[in-house]
Design a protein around this motif. Structure first.
Motif, PDB file in Angstrom:
ATOM      1  N   UNK A   1       0.716  -1.454  -0.225  1.00  0.00           N
ATOM      2  CA  UNK A   1      -0.097  -0.287   0.420  1.00  0.00           C
ATOM      3  C   UNK A   1       1.029   1.380   0.463  1.00  0.00           C
ATOM      4  N   UNK A   2       0.440   2.092  -0.474  1.00  0.00           N
ATOM      5  CA  UNK A   2       1.429   3.753  -0.843  1.00  0.00           C
ATOM      6  C   UNK A   2       1.288   4.328   0.507  1.00  0.00           C
ATOM      7  N   UNK A   3       0.394   4.153   1.239  1.00  0.00           N
ATOM      8  CA  UNK A   3       0.425   4.636   2.393  1.00  0.00           C
ATOM      9  C   UNK A   3       1.288   3.636   3.579  1.00  0.00           C
ATOM     10  N   UNK A   4       1.840   2.641   3.335  1.00  0.00           N
ATOM     11  CA  UNK A   4       3.016   2.192   4.378  1.00  0.00           C
ATOM     12  C   UNK A   4       4.339   2.433   4.188  1.00  0.00           C
ATOM     13  N   UNK A   5       5.016   3.664   3.005  1.00  0.00           N
ATOM     14  CA  UNK A   5       6.230   4.211   3.623  1.00  0.00           C
ATOM     15  C   UNK A   5       6.364   4.735   4.304  1.00  0.00           C
ATOM     16  N   UNK A   6       7.073   5.426   4.505  1.00  0.00           N
ATOM     17  CA  UNK A   6       7.679   5.961   5.561  1.00  0.00           C
ATOM     18  C   UNK A   6       7.915   7.851   5.986  1.00  0.00           C
ATOM     19  N   UNK A   7       7.436   8.229   6.664  1.00  0.00           N
ATOM     20  CA  UNK A   7       6.968   8.998   6.982  1.00  0.00           C
ATOM     21  C   UNK A   7       7.522  11.100   5.716  1.00  0.00           C
ATOM     22  N   UNK A   8       9.658  10.593   5.392  1.00  0.00           N
ATOM     23  CA  UNK A   8       9.855  11.296   5.101  1.00  0.00           C
ATOM     24  C   UNK A   8       9.849  11.082   3.511  1.00  0.00           C
ATOM     25  N   UNK A   9       9.212   9.822   3.131  1.00  0.00           N
ATOM     26  CA  UNK A   9       9.045   9.304   1.708  1.00  0.00           C
ATOM     27  C   UNK A   9       7.523  10.289   1.119  1.00  0.00           C
ATOM     28  N   UNK A  10       6.610   9.770   1.832  1.00  0.00           N
ATOM     29  CA  UNK A  10       5.462  10.264   2.199  1.00  0.00           C
ATOM     30  C   UNK A  10       5.735  11.425   2.063  1.00  0.00           C
ATOM     31  N   UNK A  11       6.146  12.568   2.601  1.00  0.00           N
ATOM     32  CA  UNK A  11       6.780  14.251   2.908  1.00  0.00           C
ATOM     33  C   UNK A  11       6.984  14.260   0.960  1.00  0.00           C
ATOM     34  N   UNK A  12       7.899  13.516   0.531  1.00  0.00           N
ATOM     35  CA  UNK A  12       8.826  13.932  -0.063  1.00  0.00           C
ATOM     36  C   UNK A  12       7.840  14.089  -1.701  1.00  0.00           C
ATOM     37  N   UNK A  13       7.145  12.578  -1.499  1.00  0.00           N
ATOM     38  CA  UNK A  13       6.214  12.704  -2.560  1.00  0.00           C
ATOM     39  C   UNK A  13       5.209  13.721  -2.861  1.00  0.00           C
ATOM     40  N   UNK A  14       4.604  13.971  -1.873  1.00  0.00           N
ATOM     41  CA  UNK A  14       3.973  15.429  -1.222  1.00  0.00           C
ATOM     42  C   UNK A  14       4.162  16.022  -1.903  1.00  0.00           C
ATOM     43  N   UNK A  15       5.637  16.886  -1.471  1.00  0.00           N
ATOM     44  CA  UNK A  15       6.189  17.994  -2.039  1.00  0.00           C
ATOM     45  C   UNK A  15       6.341  17.956  -2.938  1.00  0.00           C
ATOM     46  N   UNK A  16       7.012  16.901  -3.982  1.00  0.00           N
ATOM     47  CA  UNK A  16       6.933  16.465  -5.412  1.00  0.00           C
ATOM     48  C   UNK A  16       5.906  16.819  -6.374  1.00  0.00           C
ATOM     49  N   UNK A  17       4.598  16.549  -5.807  1.00  0.00           N
ATOM     50  CA  UNK A  17       3.607  16.637  -6.583  1.00  0.00           C
ATOM     51  C   UNK A  17       3.144  17.981  -6.123  1.00  0.00           C
ATOM     52  N   UNK A  18       2.813  18.465  -5.264  1.00  0.00           N
ATOM     53  CA  UNK A  18       2.363  20.638  -5.477  1.00  0.00           C
ATOM     54  C   UNK A  18       3.491  20.815  -6.215  1.00  0.00           C
ATOM     55  N   UNK A  19       4.325  20.848  -6.626  1.00  0.00           N
ATOM     56  CA  UNK A  19       6.016  21.860  -7.136  1.00  0.00           C
ATOM     57  C   UNK A  19       5.403  21.184  -8.725  1.00  0.00           C
TER      58      UNK A  19
END
Length: 362
Positions: A284-302
């Motif tokens: 599941x995509x939400x199984x990633x650690x907090x650092x990875x999820x933060x990176x993914x979300x910021x990448x999408x935001x930009x």
């Protein structure tokens, strides 16, 4: 409920024609209208008559008649006298009041009409016929807004929303269920979603000022025909639900702003599970650690911009590239490729939707 003054006018008119005194009492025996100069007590006789199975009966040298409102006993009419004239006068008066009850509901109960309109309980011919009788414009531009707040009806939100909108008779504020307040708002031709947002924000601010918490407002698309008001209501309901899943940080959400979330919301859960399994091989995509999820979300935001994302994350560009490469190895998706990024974004939204529905079921 018909006002006592309307009942008084009705029996005054009947007495003027028939010369028979008439009295209207409620089911507790209390007189609400009478043509008698001296107050005569019918309480005991009325209470006894209410218990009986008869719809009309001669008691104490007077004619008694039951008057119903949709099979619910509402009034007892007493026609003074025991003769045929008194019976006929009483029968006519009872019929007139019965007709007034129906007319009152049909012609003056706009709230009932609006509720049935929102819930799509009316035939097309009934919508236009009743709207005409109620003097409601059928071709006005309108939008439906749903106001949800903490404790629903218990917090007096209905009256507070009415006070915000003022006494504009063209707008309707009602409660279809015990949780939400519904506003059918009139719009001018040049008003857009920005104007609706301003109104919604003013309602949110006022309710919060009054101590009401967790206020959320959703609205549908504007419609130009009264028959389409129910569609705007359904859209607002969907916007309210989808907004909780994908736009939880927003107080006001429009149906037109739901984007792909609107499509995901209509997917069956088994299909969602199949999609996640196929894309991530059971993970599941939400199984990633907090650092990875933060990176993914910021990448999408930009908008998949590596330089801007690394700057906002306060990391070196190469560090971000390393994280994206690592993510690609574990998922097979390269977020720098638009197609893979779209797939991953949809997967994140699908998981969020599944979690919401799972919690909702419990």
């Amino acid at each position: 409920m018909i006002s006592n003054q309307i009942l008084q006018n009705a029996i005054d008119g009947m007495k003027g024609i028939t010369r028979v005194d008439l009295t209207v009492a409620d089911v507790d025996g209390k007189v609400v209208a009478t043509t008698l100069l001296g107050q005569q007590s019918y309480m005991a006789a009325v209470l006894e008559f209410v218990k009986s199975a008869a719809d009309s009966q001669e008691i104490q040298n007077s004619q008694f008649f039951k008057i119903y409102d949709e099979q619910q006993l509402e009034y007892v009419l007493v026609s003074a006298g025991a003769g045929e004239n008194a019976y006929t006068a009483g029968k006519m008066a009872a019929f007139q009041i019965q007709t007034l009850l129906v007319a009152y509901k049909e012609r003056f109960d706009k709230d009932n009409f609006v509720k049935n309109l929102l819930l799509d309980n009316l035939l097309l011919v009934d919508i236009y016929g009743r709207a005409k009788r109620l003097h409601i414009q059928t071709d006005a531009k309108r939008v439906v807004m749903i106001v949800e707040s903490d404790n629903g009806r218990d917090n007096n939100a209905l009256e507070l929303v009415k006070s915000v909108l003022g006494n504009d008779k063209r707008e309707f504020v009602t409660a279809v269920d015990e949780n939400n307040v519904v506003v059918v708002k009139d719009l001018t031709e040049d008003q857009t979603n920005k104007d609706i947002d301003k109104t919604a924000q003013s309602i949110v601010s006022y309710l919060q000022k009054e101590g009401i918490k967790d206020v959320h407002i959703a609205y549908g698309t504007s419609v130009n025909e009264i028959k389409d008001v129910s569609r705007s209501y359904k859209e607002a309901k969907m916007a309210l639900d989808v907004g909780k899943i994908f736009f939880s940080e927003r107080d006001v959400i429009a149906y037109s702003e739901l984007g792909i979330g609107r499509l995901i919301y209509q997917l069956p859960i088994p299909l969602c599970k199949m999609f996640i399994k196929e894309i991530f091989d059971g993970k599941s995509p939400d199984d990633f650690d907090e650092e990875t999820l933060t990176t993914i979300n910021k990448f999408f935001e930009n908008s998949l911009n590596v330089s801007e994302s690394s700057r906002q994350l306060f990391i070196h560009r190469n560090t971000l590239v390393y994280r994206l490469d690592k993510l690609q190895k574990s998922t097979g998706l390269d977020l720098r490729v638009f197609e893979d990024a779209i797939t991953f974004k949809i997967a994140l939204m699908v998981v969020k939707y599944m979690k919401y529905m799972e919690n909702f079921e419990y």
